[in-house]
Design a protein around this motif. Structure first.
Motif, mmCIF file in Angstrom:
data_model
loop_
_atom_site.group_PDB
_atom_site.id
_atom_site.type_symbol
_atom_site.label_atom_id
_atom_site.label_comp_id
_atom_site.label_asym_id
_atom_site.label_seq_id
_atom_site.Cartn_x
_atom_site.Cartn_y
_atom_site.Cartn_z
ATOM 1 N N VAL A 1 0.839 -1.204 0.000
ATOM 2 C CA VAL A 1 0.000 0.000 0.000
ATOM 3 C C VAL A 1 0.874 1.254 0.000
ATOM 4 O O VAL A 1 0.632 2.202 -0.755
ATOM 5 C CB VAL A 1 -0.968 -0.021 1.201
ATOM 6 N N LYS A 2 1.917 1.260 0.819
ATOM 7 C CA LYS A 2 2.821 2.427 0.846
ATOM 8 C C LYS A 2 3.468 2.635 -0.518
ATOM 9 O O LYS A 2 3.606 3.761 -0.991
ATOM 10 C CB LYS A 2 3.920 2.220 1.896
ATOM 11 N N THR A 3 3.880 1.535 -1.132
ATOM 12 C CA THR A 3 4.486 1.627 -2.464
ATOM 13 C C THR A 3 3.507 2.247 -3.444
ATOM 14 O O THR A 3 3.870 3.109 -4.259
ATOM 15 C CB THR A 3 4.876 0.215 -2.952
ATOM 16 N N ALA A 4 2.256 1.801 -3.364
ATOM 17 C CA ALA A 4 1.229 2.314 -4.269
ATOM 18 C C ALA A 4 1.062 3.814 -4.072
ATOM 19 O O ALA A 4 0.970 4.574 -5.042
ATOM 20 C CB ALA A 4 -0.096 1.596 -4.018
ATOM 21 N N LEU A 5 1.046 4.256 -2.819
ATOM 22 C CA LEU A 5 0.860 5.680 -2.554
ATOM 23 C C LEU A 5 2.020 6.479 -3.148
ATOM 24 O O LEU A 5 1.826 7.505 -3.793
ATOM 25 C CB LEU A 5 0.746 5.922 -1.046
ATOM 26 N N LEU A 6 3.233 5.981 -2.946
ATOM 27 C CA LEU A 6 4.406 6.689 -3.458
ATOM 28 C C LEU A 6 4.393 6.723 -4.988
ATOM 29 O O LEU A 6 4.600 7.766 -5.621
ATOM 30 C CB LEU A 6 5.674 6.004 -2.945
ATOM 31 N N SER A 7 4.088 5.559 -5.569
ATOM 32 C CA SER A 7 4.107 5.461 -7.023
ATOM 33 C C SER A 7 3.033 6.361 -7.650
ATOM 34 O O SER A 7 3.297 7.120 -8.588
ATOM 35 C CB SER A 7 3.905 4.004 -7.433
ATOM 36 N N GLY A 8 1.830 6.267 -7.118
ATOM 37 C CA GLY A 8 0.735 7.085 -7.644
ATOM 38 C C GLY A 8 1.031 8.563 -7.497
ATOM 39 O O GLY A 8 0.762 9.369 -8.403
ATOM 40 N N GLY A 9 1.619 8.940 -6.372
ATOM 41 C CA GLY A 9 1.959 10.340 -6.137
ATOM 42 C C GLY A 9 2.977 10.852 -7.139
ATOM 43 O O GLY A 9 2.852 11.952 -7.672
ATOM 44 N N LEU A 10 3.979 10.029 -7.437
ATOM 45 C CA LEU A 10 5.010 10.446 -8.397
ATOM 46 C C LEU A 10 4.427 10.628 -9.788
ATOM 47 O O LEU A 10 4.748 11.587 -10.488
ATOM 48 C CB LEU A 10 6.132 9.401 -8.422
ATOM 49 N N ALA A 11 3.549 9.693 -10.169
ATOM 50 C CA ALA A 11 2.948 9.809 -11.503
ATOM 51 C C ALA A 11 2.087 11.065 -11.586
ATOM 52 O O ALA A 11 2.056 11.746 -12.618
ATOM 53 C CB ALA A 11 2.120 8.566 -11.811
ATOM 54 N N ALA A 12 1.408 11.393 -10.482
ATOM 55 C CA ALA A 12 0.544 12.580 -10.487
ATOM 56 C C ALA A 12 1.372 13.848 -10.659
ATOM 57 O O ALA A 12 0.921 14.818 -11.265
ATOM 58 C CB ALA A 12 -0.260 12.635 -9.188
ATOM 59 N N LEU A 13 2.610 13.829 -10.139
ATOM 60 C CA LEU A 13 3.473 15.003 -10.294
ATOM 61 C C LEU A 13 3.757 15.288 -11.765
ATOM 62 O O LEU A 13 3.972 16.436 -12.159
ATOM 63 C CB LEU A 13 4.791 14.806 -9.534
ATOM 64 N N ALA A 14 3.764 14.242 -12.588
ATOM 65 C CA ALA A 14 3.967 14.457 -14.024
ATOM 66 C C ALA A 14 2.845 15.324 -14.573
ATOM 67 O O ALA A 14 3.083 16.264 -15.335
ATOM 68 C CB ALA A 14 4.018 13.113 -14.749
#
Lengths: 516, 349
Positions: free
Chosen positions: B245-258
């Protein structure tokens, strides 16, 4: 068993100067051996001695760098798996290669005829199987499904499969590892009949007792080389062991136990299945200063019990008590917090993360402690220092704490797991098949550490399918059968045969689940 | 044919195999270029010139690399923990949506407050978009490849709905586009009059932060452990589901920054063609970087350079710029093959 294998007997298999290199490693170094008609030779050697490589070459799975194989006087083309089968060599693997959802008959016939004619001649096939079974003491109903068979019966099917294909040379890879003592006796009787009928057998093993009772000749491999060859009748057990190890055998002294309080208890615990049997309302107590051995045939609930105690399998009923206190939530983390040291059954799948380094692996149970991390940042220096401590204290052969664990041998991996599990002197220790696949030296080492832990007052549960190991180490013995425990017996109280009876499920009926 | 694991991969092998992959890509693309009737040498020269031959070209490449660094990082982080996030495209668009929701005048703050606020909100939105698939995976074992991939289409339709409805710019002459973000919400340009913007710096910083997380922190350790062997991680007491879940949050957040950086730094508003598949190209970038966060920077610039260079090349050499996509796709395939050959030896027979 040497009915007709005098010096004049026909040579059925001849390996000449077989050499196989994997990079810098020489797995087989100029190995030559001959097998005569009606002879049983035992191929003895530790893990990594080159037994498996040699058999893989014989079966065409690998191509030898040098050397020839001659079967019945004809050279076997290298690297062709069909050639060995066609030449009359049959192999019974340690892990069976049967299709579970098919009948015995279908499994045996499978691959011997095209699928479109599968149903033709079924009755002839059935007849042939019946005859083979009767001749060699391999009774099994051709029309039963494989799933319904016991392990011993499945092995018979494997042997029948080879015989059905007219194998004249039978190779058995660690055939007794999964058998009860009674089943082992039956297997040996079958081998005797096969040999009397003129077949030849290569029996791969690392158990000296068996080797002595079944073979005519022993060929010992060590470090990829032929370490020696003896007529079984002329060799002593000690001599063979020392050939196998290449030096003096380490001997563990185990003194009398001084049992203390009950440190870990299961009360009426049931679980779901973990591949083998599920646990059915079992109760057991582990006392400090004592090694409790759990004997049993593979698949009778050992995996579920080990997973339960490790914290990876939930109990669906019953209580777990640690130091007399009932545990509400049990998990790997909870087990570690309460000071359990756990040695898992499968080093590669569960014990270690092969693609990570030695240092990363040894801290995996404690990385959140202040010793290895602060504010979420890992202290890699402390981790490397801890890894170096274990490497030194446990004599692990590895280049550095940064080395990938995948590259270590099984014994060295096990030492790392021991180091990790025994760090901080846990007072409850679960050792699940702790010496499976290890060489004699590493086995003695693991045993010494477990005895040491017992002597400082830890409660040790040793789960093993090796009855010798259980009998040597355990102060108390429990036998597991279909997920239920026998009454405990003390060291030396029961003979091998009596334990074998319990392993086969006799005497499990009344009060079976209320052990301890 | 069989694969045997190699005992250890040497330093030389870890350079030679990827180099071989690039060479194979060049050879294969050359064939296509020749079929298109041009000389490969000229075409490659034009691609390189178009990607880095002038200040304009180089800045354009870096501008194009910016969203790819973010999506590449998002994918690298997730794949490291064996969470197969194919949904960076959706997370990118949701980050962009949140940027225009807050940044078009709903909140007025000075830049120093507004930009961080938008960034955090965008990251949360992207994180939440991946939370669903992550929870479905950990609770019910639903394959996240399917859920994240399909979410891309759902989100794109959702954005389309927003742009035809609540987010539609009333002064936009009926085009499906949002209002422009206010000046305080815009990321400054790095060089006056050029397109390269502050988002590029944010991307580099993100890569360094992610690298530190993966290398130095317990979270990065947990993610790598779960990715390499979840069963062993669980046995050792690592909370596998929580890590996913933590990985998902980090990954999703990074993609949103794009998405945030494209809107706030470059485009100024949200349209349906904000991303020409940056989310998917992020997968290529992450694989080329062999999931190394710092490698992602180089891989993103490489891929961006091919696209930018091929555009320029197609104008002068009369070879379709589709060649860029073929080259990127080929480089992914050859790289995956090279990584496999680095780890395994092929035995025929």
């Amino acid at each position: 068993m040497d009915a007709n294998n005098g010096p004049e007997a026909e040579t059925v298999l001849r390996l000449t100067g077989i050499t196989k290199r994997f990079g810098p490693l020489v797995a087989n170094d100029a190995i030559s051996l001959t097998l005569k008609r009606g002879e049983v030779i035992a191929l003895l050697g530790e893990n990594g001695a080159g037994k498996t490589t040699l058999m893989n070459i014989l079966f065409g799975h690998y191509t030898a760098d040098e050397g020839d194989i001659e079967v019945f006087g004809r050279t076997l083309p290298p690297g062709d798996p069909h050639a060995a089968l066609a030449a009359g060599i049959g192999m019974v693997h340690q892990h069976f290669t049967l299709a579970d959802q098919m009948t015995v008959l279908e499994n045996i016939v499978l691959g011997t005829r095209p699928l479109w004619s599968f149903n033709l001649g079924k009755s002839a096939a059935r007849e042939k199987i019946r005859r083979l079974a009767a001749d060699y003491g391999l009774e099994v109903d051709p029309d039963r499904m494989i799933t319904e068979l016991s392990v011993g019966e499945r092995q018979r099917v494997e042997i029948l499969k080879a015989l059905y294909r007219e194998a004249r040379i039978l190779i058995l890879d660690e055939p007794t590892a999964v058998l009860t003592p009674m089943e082992t006796e039956a297997l040996f009787a079958t081998l005797a009949k096969l040999v009397a009928a003129g077949l030849s057998v290569i029996f791969i093993s690392h158990k000296l007792g068996e080797v002595q009772s079944v073979s005519d000749r022993v060929v010992v491999l060590r470090g990829g080389k032929l370490a020696g060859e003896r007529r079984t009748s002329e060799a002593t057990r000690r001599e063979l062991a020392e050939l196998m190890v290449g030096g003096q055998l380490p001997v563990n002294e185990i003194g009398p136990a001084s049992p203390g309080d009950c440190l870990f208890e299961l009360k009426g615990v049931s679980t779901r299945s973990m591949g083998g049997a599920a646990l059915k309302q079992i109760s057991m107590q582990l006392r400090g200063g004592e090694i409790t051995g759990l004997a049993g045939i593979s698949g009778n609930g050992q995996a579920a019990l080990a997973a339960l105690i490790s914290g990876t399998l939930e109990a669906i009923e019953g209580d777990i008590l640690v130091h007399g206190e009932k545990v509400e939530r049990w998990s790997p983390g909870a087990a570690l917090e309460r000071g359990l040291g756990r040695i898992p059954e499968d080093r590669h799948a569960t014990g270690m993360i092969g693609d990570m380094s030695v240092a990363e692996n040894v801290i995996s149970e404690a990385y959140r402690s202040p010793r290895f991390s602060r504010f979420g940042f890992l202290d890699w220096k402390a981790a490397a220092a801890f890894a170096n401590d274990i490497i030194k204290a446990y004599d692990v052969k590895c280049p550095s704490p940064e080395a990938r664990v995948r590259l270590l041998s099984g014994g060295n991996m096990q030492k790392l797991i021991l180091g990790r599990a025994l760090d901080g002197d846990p007072d409850i220790i679960l050792a699940s098949q702790p010496t499976r696949g290890l060489d004699v030296g590493a086995v003695a080492y693991v045993h010494a550490r477990l005895i040491e832990a017992r002597d400082r007052g830890a409660a040790v549960l040793l789960i093993s399918e090796d009855l010798d190991e259980i009998q040597t180490l355990s102060d108390r013995i429990l036998v597991i059968h279909r997920g239920q425990l026998s009454k405990p017996s003390l060291r030396g109280e029961l003979s091998v045969m009596e334990l074998g009876e319990l392993m086969a499920g006799h005497g499990h009926d009344e009060g079976a689940s209320h052990a301890a | 044919m069989r694969l045997e694991p190699r005992p250890a991969s040497s330093v030389a092998a870890s350079i030679l195999w990827p180099a071989g992959a690039i060479l194979a890509t060049v050879v294969f693309s050359s064939l296509l270029v020749m079929i298109a009737g041009a000389s490969p040498l000229t075409v490659f020269w034009l691609v390189i010139k178009g990607a880095a031959g002038s200040q304009f070209a180089a800045l354009e490449t870096l501008t194009r690399a910016t969203p790819l660094i973010f999506t590449g990082l998002a994918v690298a982080v997730a794949f490291r923990a064996k969470l197969w996030n194919i949904g960076a495209e959706a997370q990118l668009y949701l980050g962009a949506v949140m940027t225009v929701v807050i940044g078009t005048g709903a909140v007025t703050l000075p830049s120093a407050g507004l930009i961080p606020l938008i960034m955090i909100a965008a990251m949360l939105t992207g994180a939440l978009a991946l939370l669903g698939p992550a929870v479905l995976k950990t609770k019910f074992g639903v394959d996240e490849v399917v859920t994240t991939l399909l979410l891309n289409f759902i989100v794109l339709l959702f954005v389309s709905m927003l742009l035809e409805g609540p987010l539609k710019d009333p002064t936009g002459l009926g085009w499906p586009q949002s209002k422009r973000v206010i000046a305080e919400a815009q990321l400054p340009r790095l060089i006056k009059g050029k397109r390269l913007h502050f988002g590029f710096i944010l991307a580099i910083v993100s890569a360094i932060v992610v690298w530190v997380i993966m290398k130095k922190t317990t979270l990065g350790y947990e993610m790598r452990a779960v990715g390499h062997n979840a069963e062993a991680a669980r046995f050792a007491g690592i909370p596998v589901n929580r890590v996913i879940v933590k990985t998902a949050l980090l990954s999703g957040g990074l993609a949103a920054l794009a998405g945030f950086s494209e809107v706030a730094g470059l485009k100024g508003n949200l349209t349906l063609d904000l991303s020409p598949g940056y989310g998917y190209t992020g997968i290529v970038v992450a694989m080329l970087a062999m999931l190394n966060p710092l490698g992602v920077i180089a891989a993103a610039i490489f891929v961006a350079g091919i696209f930018v260079g091929a555009d320029a090349m197609s104008r002068s050499a009369n070879v379709p710029s589709y060649i860029a996509e073929v080259m990127v796709a080929t480089s992914l395939l050859t790289m995956v093959a090279a990584i496999m050959l680095m780890r395994y030896r092929v035995r025929w027979r």
